[in-house]
Design a protein around this motif. Sequence first.
Motif, PDB file in Angstrom:
ATOM      1  N   SER A   9       4.385   1.667  -1.293  1.00  8.20           N
ATOM      2  CA  SER A   9       5.417   1.346  -2.068  1.00  8.20           C
ATOM      3  C   SER A   9       5.347   2.136  -3.359  1.00  8.20           C
ATOM      4  CB  SER A   9       5.694  -0.039  -2.225  1.00  8.20           C
ATOM      5  OG  SER A   9       6.144  -0.698  -1.130  1.00  8.20           O
ATOM      6  N   TRP A  10       4.371   2.666  -3.827  1.00  6.53           N
ATOM      7  CA  TRP A  10       4.011   3.316  -5.113  1.00  6.53           C
ATOM      8  C   TRP A  10       5.052   4.384  -5.297  1.00  6.53           C
ATOM      9  CZ3 TRP A  10       0.869   0.813  -8.537  1.00  6.53           C
ATOM     10  CH2 TRP A  10       0.430  -0.188  -7.986  1.00  6.53           C
ATOM     11  N   TRP A  67       0.871  -1.249   0.085  1.00  6.64           N
ATOM     12  CA  TRP A  67      -0.077  -0.048   0.009  1.00  6.64           C
ATOM     13  C   TRP A  67       0.978   1.288  -0.016  1.00  6.64           C
ATOM     14  CZ3 TRP A  67       0.450   3.359   4.006  1.00  6.64           C
ATOM     15  CH2 TRP A  67       1.003   2.870   5.200  1.00  6.64           C
ATOM     16  N   PHE A  77       7.917   1.381  -6.481  1.00  7.23           N
ATOM     17  CA  PHE A  77       7.244   1.022  -7.971  1.00  7.23           C
ATOM     18  C   PHE A  77       7.660   2.152  -8.877  1.00  7.23           C
ATOM     19  CE2 PHE A  77       3.817  -1.362  -5.333  1.00  7.23           C
ATOM     20  CZ  PHE A  77       4.610  -2.643  -5.379  1.00  7.23           C
ATOM     21  N   LEU A  78       7.364   3.494  -8.765  1.00  3.63           N
ATOM     22  CA  LEU A  78       7.676   4.521  -9.710  1.00  3.63           C
ATOM     23  C   LEU A  78       8.962   4.703  -9.918  1.00  3.63           C
ATOM     24  CD1 LEU A  78       6.091   6.709 -11.066  1.00  3.63           C
ATOM     25  CD2 LEU A  78       6.483   8.327  -9.345  1.00  3.63           C
ATOM     26  N   PRO A  98       5.127  -5.810  -0.829  1.00  5.65           N
ATOM     27  CA  PRO A  98       5.135  -4.907  -2.237  1.00  5.65           C
ATOM     28  C   PRO A  98       5.469  -5.660  -3.708  1.00  5.65           C
ATOM     29  CG  PRO A  98       7.207  -4.656  -0.993  1.00  5.65           C
ATOM     30  CD  PRO A  98       6.449  -5.581  -0.352  1.00  5.65           C
ATOM     31  N   LEU A 134      -1.412   3.585 -12.463  1.00  4.87           N
ATOM     32  CA  LEU A 134      -2.015   4.882 -11.633  1.00  4.87           C
ATOM     33  C   LEU A 134      -3.004   5.896 -12.378  1.00  4.87           C
ATOM     34  CD1 LEU A 134       1.158   6.132  -9.457  1.00  4.87           C
ATOM     35  CD2 LEU A 134      -0.846   4.606  -8.676  1.00  4.87           C
ATOM     36  N   THR A 139       4.121   1.740 -13.740  1.00  7.01           N
ATOM     37  CA  THR A 139       3.488   2.568 -12.542  1.00  7.01           C
ATOM     38  C   THR A 139       2.808   3.627 -13.012  1.00  7.01           C
ATOM     39  OG1 THR A 139       5.260   1.861 -11.212  1.00  7.01           O
ATOM     40  CG2 THR A 139       3.864   3.622 -10.438  1.00  7.01           C
ATOM     41  N   MET A 186       4.158  -5.966  -6.761  1.00  8.10           N
ATOM     42  CA  MET A 186       3.103  -5.123  -7.650  1.00  8.10           C
ATOM     43  C   MET A 186       1.899  -5.675  -8.233  1.00  8.10           C
ATOM     44  SD  MET A 186       4.224  -2.305 -10.591  1.00  8.10           S
ATOM     45  CE  MET A 186       3.110  -0.698 -10.725  1.00  8.10           C
TER      46      MET A 186
END
Length: 490
Positions: free
Chosen positions: A258-259, A256, A263-264, A317, A275, A271, A319
């Motif tokens: 880690s974006w 929740w 990830f980004l 995390p 998003l 990502t 994805m």
Amino acid sequence: MTVLGEPRTADERRTPDRRGAVDGGAWRARARRWWPAAWGAVLGAVLFAVAHRAMPDDALISLSFARNLAEHGQWALTTGIEVHTATSPLNIWLLAALHLLTGGHAFLAAGALLAITLAATALWLRDLGGDRVALLGTALLASSPLLGSAVGLETYLAVAVLVGLVRYAADGRWLPAGVLLGAAVLTRPDLLAAALVALLVLLPGAPRLWRALPVGLAVALPWHLFAWWRFGSAWPHTVPIKGNGRGWFDGSFYLWNSWPDFFLVSFTGVTVVALATAAGGLAGAAWSLWTRRWVPVALAAGAVVHFAALGLSHAPPMMYYAGPPIGALAVALVLAADTVRWGWIVPAGLVAAGVAVSVLHGPGWADGLAPVRQNWATNPEYEAIARDLPTDGVVYSSTEIGALAFYCQDRGCTVVDGVLADPGRVDQRWVAPWRAERPWTALNYRHYRPPAPIPARWRLEMGPAEPRPGDWPITRAPGVHQVARLVPEG
């Protein structure tokens, strides 16, 4: 369906067949009815052709369970060692059935299931919103680099089950909706959150939908009762594994949160597309709420609650865990966009963006590296390791198990790990602490007998090290090369 979320009349349901007869007879009527299925199946076949060498290690876990079930009648990741760590029994049952139908070709079974799943999704999307929704919605799902990186897992199956659920619930058809509610639980336990919220949103327009609840219970309960009696737990051991998750890196990275920082940075293109799809789905749900079109609202609300449930479970995390919520929001976006003039441009642009990310990824697919690849080694590298592993004792893998267990089925080696394959190690590391911290689970574990760990003769270690004779080179990520090394255990 003329208005999303409102039940169609009997006359409206008969309209496509009647129109087909006028326009050119029964053949044209059948073609009009079934073209979305063909469209979905073609997209599934193309996606699998691109992604089959780059399936995540967890997908090979599903294939290993399916092979052992089909070939040996065992609920096992490693042949001969039964273990209750399969999160998606429905995915495994379907893969096992297709494994038998394809003559024992596990990868062909996975491709067939993907094609069938997208075909069903396309049909239900056409019923929900018409031809353009079926065309764009299925394309948006198939082109998503995030969902495409999860081929072989239950991700597309989960999205299909949710789409089918809201399709029948929107018509007030509680019986098929209930069957798909039970299928949602059997696809993933956490998917129940999304399914229940979707039904709750649609309930005011179809008060008899409450009848779907006992139907869903009747569909899902037999397996859970069997698992409670046979394996000692109604839910799989992956529930305590995820519930006791400790996070990555410094212990603070979960799915929740880690974006932005993980990830980004690591998977920028994927990502951004994911998003943007999620934002579009939420905006579409807001518009649909304003215009009182409840199906997009149901899908989006279910996606939000589902992601929140994953966050509360301390999911790591990985994805692709976010695949079902992102897929549900993608469908919500397409359904909402179709009600706005020129709104189709938004999902069409996301389809183009997803395809661009996959095309730019280029040779990575063939090399075993999907746009999102979070495993220690590629599947071809794991296959090479399994080819050389000793067969005179159990090998303990300190990292991953899926591809190793899958390829060892053909080569006579036995591999276990401390997370999924060895029930004794799973108990010591995960189940026992979970039970001790949650006394209310006593009834669930009434028939549970903690097994002893399986002794291992060898240990497979992976990580950065100076290569030595006998080591295997592995690719953690593009440009990051490490080694796998076999050492005596203990």
